[in-house]
Write a protein that holds these residues in place. Structure first.
Motif, PDB file in Angstrom:
ATOM      1  N   ALA A   1       0.881  -1.304  -0.027  1.00  0.00           N
ATOM      2  CA  ALA A   1       0.074  -0.046   0.072  1.00  0.00           C
ATOM      3  C   ALA A   1       0.740   1.341   0.148  1.00  0.00           C
ATOM      4  O   ALA A   1       0.558   2.322  -0.828  1.00  0.00           O
ATOM      5  CB  ALA A   1      -0.964  -0.066   1.202  1.00  0.00           C
ATOM      6  N   PHE A   2       1.883   1.164   0.699  1.00  0.00           N
ATOM      7  CA  PHE A   2       2.865   2.341   0.787  1.00  0.00           C
ATOM      8  C   PHE A   2       3.372   2.562  -0.652  1.00  0.00           C
ATOM      9  O   PHE A   2       3.530   3.772  -1.079  1.00  0.00           O
ATOM     10  CB  PHE A   2       4.116   1.983   1.665  1.00  0.00           C
ATOM     11  N   GLY A   3       3.761   1.575  -1.486  1.00  0.00           N
ATOM     12  CA  GLY A   3       4.448   1.741  -2.783  1.00  0.00           C
ATOM     13  C   GLY A   3       3.434   2.079  -3.796  1.00  0.00           C
ATOM     14  O   GLY A   3       3.808   2.901  -4.660  1.00  0.00           O
ATOM     15  N   ARG A   4       1.973   1.947  -3.625  1.00  0.00           N
ATOM     16  CA  ARG A   4       0.942   2.318  -4.538  1.00  0.00           C
ATOM     17  C   ARG A   4       0.302   3.777  -4.169  1.00  0.00           C
ATOM     18  O   ARG A   4      -0.750   4.186  -4.651  1.00  0.00           O
ATOM     19  CB  ARG A   4       0.163   1.306  -4.480  1.00  0.00           C
ATOM     20  N   SER A   5       0.769   4.325  -2.979  1.00  0.00           N
ATOM     21  CA  SER A   5       0.056   5.618  -2.456  1.00  0.00           C
ATOM     22  C   SER A   5       0.492   6.700  -3.056  1.00  0.00           C
ATOM     23  O   SER A   5      -0.021   7.823  -2.897  1.00  0.00           O
ATOM     24  CB  SER A   5       0.503   5.777  -1.049  1.00  0.00           C
ATOM     25  N   ILE A   6       1.479   6.661  -4.108  1.00  0.00           N
ATOM     26  CA  ILE A   6       1.898   8.020  -4.577  1.00  0.00           C
ATOM     27  C   ILE A   6       0.803   8.698  -5.162  1.00  0.00           C
ATOM     28  O   ILE A   6       0.692  10.182  -4.924  1.00  0.00           O
ATOM     29  CB  ILE A   6       2.876   7.738  -5.529  1.00  0.00           C
ATOM     30  N   GLY A   7      -0.192   8.225  -5.897  1.00  0.00           N
ATOM     31  CA  GLY A   7      -1.046   9.143  -6.627  1.00  0.00           C
ATOM     32  C   GLY A   7      -2.034   9.803  -5.494  1.00  0.00           C
ATOM     33  O   GLY A   7      -3.016  10.590  -5.932  1.00  0.00           O
ATOM     34  N   GLU A   8      -1.944   9.252  -4.224  1.00  0.00           N
ATOM     35  CA  GLU A   8      -2.746   9.902  -3.365  1.00  0.00           C
ATOM     36  C   GLU A   8      -2.370  11.063  -2.608  1.00  0.00           C
ATOM     37  O   GLU A   8      -2.937  11.634  -1.480  1.00  0.00           O
ATOM     38  CB  GLU A   8      -3.291   8.800  -2.341  1.00  0.00           C
ATOM     39  N   TRP A   9      -0.812  11.175  -2.694  1.00  0.00           N
ATOM     40  CA  TRP A   9      -0.277  12.147  -1.902  1.00  0.00           C
ATOM     41  C   TRP A   9      -1.128  13.570  -2.338  1.00  0.00           C
ATOM     42  O   TRP A   9      -1.026  13.854  -3.502  1.00  0.00           O
ATOM     43  CB  TRP A   9       1.130  12.194  -2.364  1.00  0.00           C
ATOM     44  N   PRO A  10      -1.587  14.425  -1.521  1.00  0.00           N
ATOM     45  CA  PRO A  10      -1.840  15.708  -2.076  1.00  0.00           C
ATOM     46  C   PRO A  10      -1.184  16.723  -2.504  1.00  0.00           C
ATOM     47  O   PRO A  10       0.068  16.621  -2.151  1.00  0.00           O
ATOM     48  CB  PRO A  10      -2.643  16.236  -0.591  1.00  0.00           C
TER      49      PRO A  10
ATOM     50  N   ALA B   1       3.275   5.122 -14.560  1.00  0.00           N
ATOM     51  CA  ALA B   1       1.761   4.637 -13.774  1.00  0.00           C
ATOM     52  C   ALA B   1       1.621   5.507 -12.738  1.00  0.00           C
ATOM     53  O   ALA B   1       0.504   6.060 -12.495  1.00  0.00           O
ATOM     54  CB  ALA B   1       1.747   3.222 -13.789  1.00  0.00           C
ATOM     55  N   SER B   2       2.667   5.907 -11.765  1.00  0.00           N
ATOM     56  CA  SER B   2       2.515   6.483 -10.490  1.00  0.00           C
ATOM     57  C   SER B   2       2.363   7.859 -10.872  1.00  0.00           C
ATOM     58  O   SER B   2       1.300   8.444 -10.096  1.00  0.00           O
ATOM     59  CB  SER B   2       3.644   6.366  -9.735  1.00  0.00           C
TER      60      SER B   2
END
Length: 255
Positions: free
Chosen positions: A100-109, A136-137
């Protein structure tokens, strides 16, 4: 000030820490990891010192992992960073949390001033990305917090095959400006928060002194005075926020 806005035709941006509030995205994951420690441990508490320590651990670990794995996709870089920080803390991180940490990039505000500032800058410059993420990120970031921002070019570590501060990444963006827009190296400038990665690299490679967006300058990215005294960086101009920079550019072109 050695940065003259009207003499520049293109800007290239570091994204995460300059446009995107990476600390707000990363810190909750790191804090949950640290809170696996006994309550008696200092890092268990959500304090300013805990935040500073965990973010420094992240930055130092990320740089090592990127150097050792120049072709690994960025989400996997983050997974490795998470695992190493867990090991350094002496706690067991859950694999699902690591992914989840690895895929969280697009959620960083995005910072609150980012989108409006970029819309202003787009009126005067070609704007390109030079980021240490994968395609992709960054696409998730573009579809999310930066969905209203226009880019003339997007250049990622995945495309280039190495991570900053490798000189190849900066030379790549200079070549793309020339080939795609006919804009020479002396007509472009870096806009970034990181002194010890981006601004130091650009000084060493002969780029025009860039724009330092000094977000979090009190605790991240190196000591400005010390680095300038050693000749490691040369800043064209400094602003605390991207919004302040955009307003200065608009004034310069209007006068």
């Amino acid at each position: 000030m050695s940065f003259e806005p009207t003499q520049v035709k293109g800007l290239f941006f570091d994204i995460y820490a300059t446009l995107i509030d990476w600390e707000a995205g990363i810190y909750p994951f790191l804090l949950r990891l640290a809170q696996k420690l006994p309550q008696s441990y200092p890092l268990h508490a959500d304090t300013t010192e805990t935040r500073k320590t965990l973010l420094h651990m992240y930055a130092a670990t990320e740089r090592v992992v990127e150097h050792d794995n120049p072709t690994l996709a960025y989400p996997q870089i983050l997974e490795k960073v998470y695992a190493r920080i867990a090991a350094e803390l002496g706690v067991v991180g859950q694999h699902d949390d690591q992914v989840a940490f690895g895929r969280s990039i697009g959620e960083w505000p995005a910072f609150s001033d980012t989108v409006a500032a970029m819309q202003t800058l787009a009126k005067y410059y070609k704007l390109v990305v030079l980021s240490n993420v994968d395609d992709a990120s960054f696409a998730r970031t573009c579809a999310g917090p930066l969905k209203s921002v226009h880019w003339d070019g997007i250049y990622t570590a995945e495309q280039i095959g190495s991570y900053k501060p490798n000189p190849a990444n900066y030379n790549y963006v200079a070549t793309k400006f020339q080939e795609t827009f006919g804009i020479s190296k002396d007509q472009i400038a870096l806009v970034a928060q990181s002194l010890d990665i981006d601004h130091m690299s650009c000084k060493a490679l002969g780029f025009k002194p860039g724009v330092w967006i000094a977000r979090g300058a009190a605790h991240m990215g190196g000591n400005q005075d010390e680095m300038e005294a050693k000749g490691l960086i040369e800043l064209g101009v400094t602003y605390i926020t991207l919004g302040e920079f955009a307003k200065a550019v608009e004034r310069a072109f209007s006068s």
